[in-house]
Every structure is written in C-alpha cells, then in structure tokens.
Design an enzyme around this catalytic site. Sequence first.
Site, PDB file in Angstrom:
ATOM      1  N   GLN A 200       0.851  -1.185   0.000  1.00 27.78           N
ATOM      2  CA  GLN A 200       0.000   0.000   0.000  1.00 27.78           C
ATOM      3  C   GLN A 200       0.889   1.238   0.000  1.00 27.78           C
ATOM      4  O   GLN A 200       1.551   1.552   0.993  1.00 27.78           O
ATOM      5  CB  GLN A 200      -0.911  -0.027   1.212  1.00 27.78           C
ATOM      6  CG  GLN A 200      -1.747  -1.307   1.322  1.00 27.78           C
ATOM      7  CD  GLN A 200      -2.791  -1.434   0.229  1.00 27.78           C
ATOM      8  OE1 GLN A 200      -3.802  -0.736   0.211  1.00 27.78           O
ATOM      9  NE2 GLN A 200      -2.550  -2.332  -0.717  1.00 27.78           N
ATOM     10  N   ARG A 220      -4.168   3.250   4.989  1.00 29.52           N
ATOM     11  CA  ARG A 220      -3.541   4.054   3.947  1.00 29.52           C
ATOM     12  C   ARG A 220      -4.021   3.582   2.576  1.00 29.52           C
ATOM     13  O   ARG A 220      -4.496   2.457   2.414  1.00 29.52           O
ATOM     14  CB  ARG A 220      -2.014   3.968   4.040  1.00 29.52           C
ATOM     15  CG  ARG A 220      -1.438   2.628   3.698  1.00 29.52           C
ATOM     16  CD  ARG A 220       0.035   2.499   4.115  1.00 29.52           C
ATOM     17  NE  ARG A 220       0.854   3.611   3.706  1.00 29.52           N
ATOM     18  CZ  ARG A 220       1.301   4.544   4.554  1.00 29.52           C
ATOM     19  NH1 ARG A 220       0.999   4.494   5.841  1.00 29.52           N
ATOM     20  NH2 ARG A 220       2.053   5.537   4.120  1.00 29.52           N
ATOM     21  N   ALA A 241     -11.448   1.794   5.284  1.00 26.32           N
ATOM     22  CA  ALA A 241     -10.502   1.016   4.479  1.00 26.32           C
ATOM     23  C   ALA A 241      -9.770   1.907   3.475  1.00 26.32           C
ATOM     24  O   ALA A 241     -10.036   3.115   3.358  1.00 26.32           O
ATOM     25  CB  ALA A 241     -11.239  -0.109   3.769  1.00 26.32           C
ATOM     26  N   HIS A 242      -8.861   1.286   2.720  1.00 19.74           N
ATOM     27  CA  HIS A 242      -7.982   2.057   1.843  1.00 19.74           C
ATOM     28  C   HIS A 242      -8.746   2.771   0.736  1.00 19.74           C
ATOM     29  O   HIS A 242      -9.714   2.265   0.178  1.00 19.74           O
ATOM     30  CB  HIS A 242      -6.869   1.191   1.258  1.00 19.74           C
ATOM     31  CG  HIS A 242      -7.332  -0.007   0.490  1.00 19.74           C
ATOM     32  ND1 HIS A 242      -6.465  -0.912  -0.051  1.00 19.74           N
ATOM     33  CD2 HIS A 242      -8.567  -0.463   0.169  1.00 19.74           C
ATOM     34  CE1 HIS A 242      -7.127  -1.860  -0.675  1.00 19.74           C
ATOM     35  NE2 HIS A 242      -8.405  -1.605  -0.557  1.00 19.74           N
ATOM     36  N   ASN A 243      -8.287   4.005   0.469  1.00 18.82           N
ATOM     37  CA  ASN A 243      -8.800   4.851  -0.616  1.00 18.82           C
ATOM     38  C   ASN A 243     -10.240   5.296  -0.424  1.00 18.82           C
ATOM     39  O   ASN A 243     -10.876   5.789  -1.363  1.00 18.82           O
ATOM     40  CB  ASN A 243      -8.626   4.163  -1.974  1.00 18.82           C
ATOM     41  CG  ASN A 243      -7.166   3.932  -2.303  1.00 18.82           C
ATOM     42  OD1 ASN A 243      -6.705   2.789  -2.324  1.00 18.82           O
ATOM     43  ND2 ASN A 243      -6.422   5.001  -2.508  1.00 18.82           N
TER      44      ASN A 243
END
Length: 350
Positions: A200, A220, A241-243
């Site tokens: 990530q 991240r 969660a990511h993004n």
Amino acid sequence: MAGDKTFLLAELATRLGGTLAGNPDTSITQLATLQSAGDNALSFFANARYLNQLKDTKAAAVLITPALKGECPVDAILVENPYLAFAKASQLFDWRENVQAGIHASAVIAEGAQIDPSAEVGPQAVVEAGAVIAAGAVIGAGSVVGRGCYIGENSRLEARVTLYPNVRVGRHSLIHSGAVIGADGFGFAPTAKGWEKICQLGGVRIGDDVEVGACTTIDRGALDDTIIEDGVKLDDQVLIAHNVVVGRYTAIAGCTAVAGSTRIGERCTIAGHAGITGHLQIADGTHVTAMSLVSRSITQPGVYSSGTGMEPHRQWKRNVVRFRQLDELARRVRKLEQATEQHSTEGPNT
C-alpha cells in the site's frame, strides 16, 4: 461533572451568546443534567419530554429558549439552541489540560524531525525522521508519529496513538487513544499458492476539525491517499478502508466499517454498526440507520435502512422459517400469475 473551573453566570451568558435572566454573580462550577444538578451547576432544557425535570430542577441556572423562560423555576441563560449552547459550555469545562510546551525527557525524537517550541510531546512518545509537529499540537504519552507525518496547529493525539509514515493531520483535530492511522489496506492478489501482497503505497490525509475515536483504524491508500475531509467525526472502533473518501462534516458512529474505494458525501450520518461495501458512491446528505448494510450506491439523499427490527424470540424464529420459504412462495405466486394470464388470453372454456 465537577471540576476546578469557575465562571460567573454573566460571563457564561456572554461567552455563549445568550441573554442573562437571573443573578449575574452566581458561580457555576460544573455542568449537570436537570435531574442531577445542584447548587453551582448549569443545565440545559432541549427536549419537551423532560419538562417535569425542568420544573423540579435544583440547578443554579438552565440554558433555555426565550419562549420557555416561563417554565423555568431558576435563573436562566436564554439562547435559541440550548443543546448547541450546552456543547459550547462543555468546552469551557473540558478536563483536558492546556498545552504544556516542551518535549518530555523520555520521548524519542529522530534527527530531522521538526517540533514547534509551543508544541507538547509527552512521555515515551516517538517522533520519527521528517515528521513535523506544528504550533500548539500535543503528542500524547506513548504515541508514535511516523516518518514524514505532519500534525497541524493545535491538533492533539491522546496517549498511544499510532501514525504510520506519511499521514497528514490538519489543524484543531483530535485523535483518541488506540487509533491506528495509515496501516496497510487489505490488498492481496490471488495466486495458485495463496495470496500475493499488494504493498500500500498511498498515505492518509485528515482535514481540519476532525475527531477520530478510540481504537478506530484508517488504512492508507493503495496508490492514492485515503481522505478524511474537514469537520468529519468518527466514533470509536470505526474501520475506514484504503482509498475511502469521507466528505466534509459527515459523522460515522461506532463499529461501522467502510470498505475500500467508497466515497461518502458531505454531511452524511452513518449510525452504529453499519456496513458499507466497496467502490460505492454515497450522496451528500444521506442518513443510514443502525446495523444497515449498504451494498449499492446511494444517488439521492434521504434516510436508508436495512435488516429487521427486534421482536420476541419465538416470533423471530417463526419469521426466520418463513423467510426461508419466500423463494418457493414467490415461485408459486409466479406460476399462479402465469396460469391466470394464460386463462385470460384463451378465454373461458365453453
């Protein structure tokens, strides 16, 4: 809650933007509910269901609207929004101490970290290389600020907060103990032998006036950053969660999980224990009720719910059985509809 702060009633009226209706020299040392308030306590009346408590209150004064002043048996501060005034009053009595500028002797500060002289770094905190701590910021005991992080003016990390590298926190934000920001998002590519990790490479950007609850995690981004915009409020044990992008002034209650790459609009409220699946769009002004599962995008603002409400256990068991029969019931209804349509087309037998 009692504390070591004392205000005169006239001073509170001025600070809260209200009109004093009572003795200006009354000392206020705490905030309390209508029912529990005693001498020197300030309370508030914002819900008609507590009218009897208002009439019997022993508070020194009450925050109340001008229209209801006649219902109040004690001194008052007249405001248009008593609950909002109470929120502002609570900040005056906050238990947190003012910033104690300086770096504790047990803190570990890497070469190249930049810490403003007016900031506070607590015992056994770690500030890694390239991190920047701006004026008036507080890094609580045992917290870790990773490489290249930025903590904005007057923001506060309570004890034992962990910021992985390349996390940016804006001004006047508060991050509670146990929060982990910038851990890897859940990204793996399937192979014949298992899973290949996708590193990530993005970061996390947190805006101004954000609050992050205890033990909440914000992952991240895989490539781009995960973004928490200005004014967002995240309760305890929330997973972002990511993004994910969370729009301005949105509030998300405890134990909610938001899967990767979902975009939540501005001024939304997500109630506790909700689940939002990945790659969705949630419109501005959306309100999701508790324990709902959001599995498709919401394009129009409004109130959305899923799941079933509580009922007696025996009735719930019967309904579970019926729920399992719905598919077969739907098939039977469809067959009946088809038979009826065919009969109508062919006409009655003669």
